[in-house]
Scaffold this motif. Structure first.
Motif, PDB file in Angstrom:
ATOM      1  N   PHE A  50      -2.410   5.343   2.818  1.00  0.00           N
ATOM      2  CA  PHE A  50      -0.960   5.168   2.750  1.00  0.00           C
ATOM      3  C   PHE A  50      -0.589   3.731   2.404  1.00  0.00           C
ATOM      4  CE2 PHE A  50      -0.603   8.887   5.889  1.00  0.00           C
ATOM      5  CZ  PHE A  50      -0.449   9.803   4.861  1.00  0.00           C
ATOM      6  N   ALA A  51      -1.379   2.778   2.857  1.00  0.00           N
ATOM      7  CA  ALA A  51      -1.094   1.369   2.568  1.00  0.00           C
ATOM      8  C   ALA A  51      -1.243   1.063   1.080  1.00  0.00           C
ATOM      9  CB  ALA A  51      -2.014   0.472   3.386  1.00  0.00           C
ATOM     10  N   GLU A  52      -2.068   1.850   0.379  1.00  0.00           N
ATOM     11  CA  GLU A  52      -2.312   1.613  -1.043  1.00  0.00           C
ATOM     12  C   GLU A  52      -1.311   2.308  -1.959  1.00  0.00           C
ATOM     13  OE1 GLU A  52      -4.532  -0.525  -2.337  1.00  0.00           O
ATOM     14  OE2 GLU A  52      -5.018  -1.068  -0.274  1.00  0.00           O
ATOM     15  N   ILE A  53      -0.517   3.180  -1.395  1.00  0.00           N
ATOM     16  CA  ILE A  53       0.454   3.921  -2.209  1.00  0.00           C
ATOM     17  C   ILE A  53       1.580   2.983  -2.627  1.00  0.00           C
ATOM     18  CG2 ILE A  53       2.153   5.802  -2.180  1.00  0.00           C
ATOM     19  CD1 ILE A  53       0.297   7.247  -0.227  1.00  0.00           C
ATOM     20  N   PRO A  54       1.952   2.969  -3.913  1.00  0.00           N
ATOM     21  CA  PRO A  54       3.051   2.111  -4.371  1.00  0.00           C
ATOM     22  C   PRO A  54       4.346   2.404  -3.622  1.00  0.00           C
ATOM     23  CG  PRO A  54       1.912   3.107  -6.233  1.00  0.00           C
ATOM     24  CD  PRO A  54       1.367   3.748  -4.998  1.00  0.00           C
TER      25      PRO A  54
END
Length: 179
Positions: free
Chosen positions: A138-142
């Motif tokens: 989730f942290a990597e999702i734009p």
């Protein structure tokens, strides 16, 4: 001693010269650098006599020709400059001669192709991590996609609320009265 080094390298030393594409004149002929060493970089007289270049390659903190320099410091200076020369030749001659850049590009393309070939596997892994709520994923999702996900969640909750209210109210007229 330097002539033994040159003889042991044979024609390979001249091949390196053909591939050298750096800007420092002291490195354009490897035989010359082996013979003169760091003097070819930092001794103005040697640079002028051998290369026809005035000035030194870079500013140096010590005068290696001075007799007041401790031998240990002079040796350290010489070794550090030989390491710098080695790095220069690796970057601007050896890697080109060995086709290192082409090799790296070929390997990278192979990795990309293998990754693409297993696209279904990676999609499954990503979906599983998504469903399990992996916080690192989730942290990597734009950011723009995160807001859509939360809008979908709100929309789903509103839909569920609507269904619950419809079940609670028996008729559409009652629904309008409470809604």
């Amino acid at each position: 001693m330097w002539s033994k080094i040159i003889k042991s390298l044979g024609v390979d030393i001249e091949i390196v010269d053909n591939y050298y594409n750096g800007v420092e004149p002291a490195y354009t002929v490897l035989k010359r650098y082996i013979k003169y060493g760091s003097d070819l970089l930092f001794n103005p007289e040697v640079r002028q006599q051998v290369l026809g270049v005035t000035g030194v390659a870079t500013q140096i903190a010590i005068d290696v020709g001075s007799e007041f320099i401790p031998p240990q410091q002079a040796v350290t200076f010489e070794v550090e400059n030989d390491i710098n020369a080695f790095e220069e030749y690796l970057r601007y001659a050896i890697f080109d001669a060995a086709g290192f850049e082409s090799y790296c590009i070929q390997e990278l393309k192979g990795l990309v192709d293998r990754f693409r070939d297993k696209g279904g596997t990676w999609n499954g892994v990503a979906l599983n991590e998504w469903l399990e709520g992996n916080t690192l994923l989730f942290a990597e999702i734009p950011h723009n996609l995160k807001s859509q996900a939360s809008n979908l969640e709100v929309s789903e909750r509103l839909r569920q609320l609507s269904i619950a209210l419809k079940k609670q109210c028996n008729s559409p007229a009652e629904f309008r009265k409470h809604g």
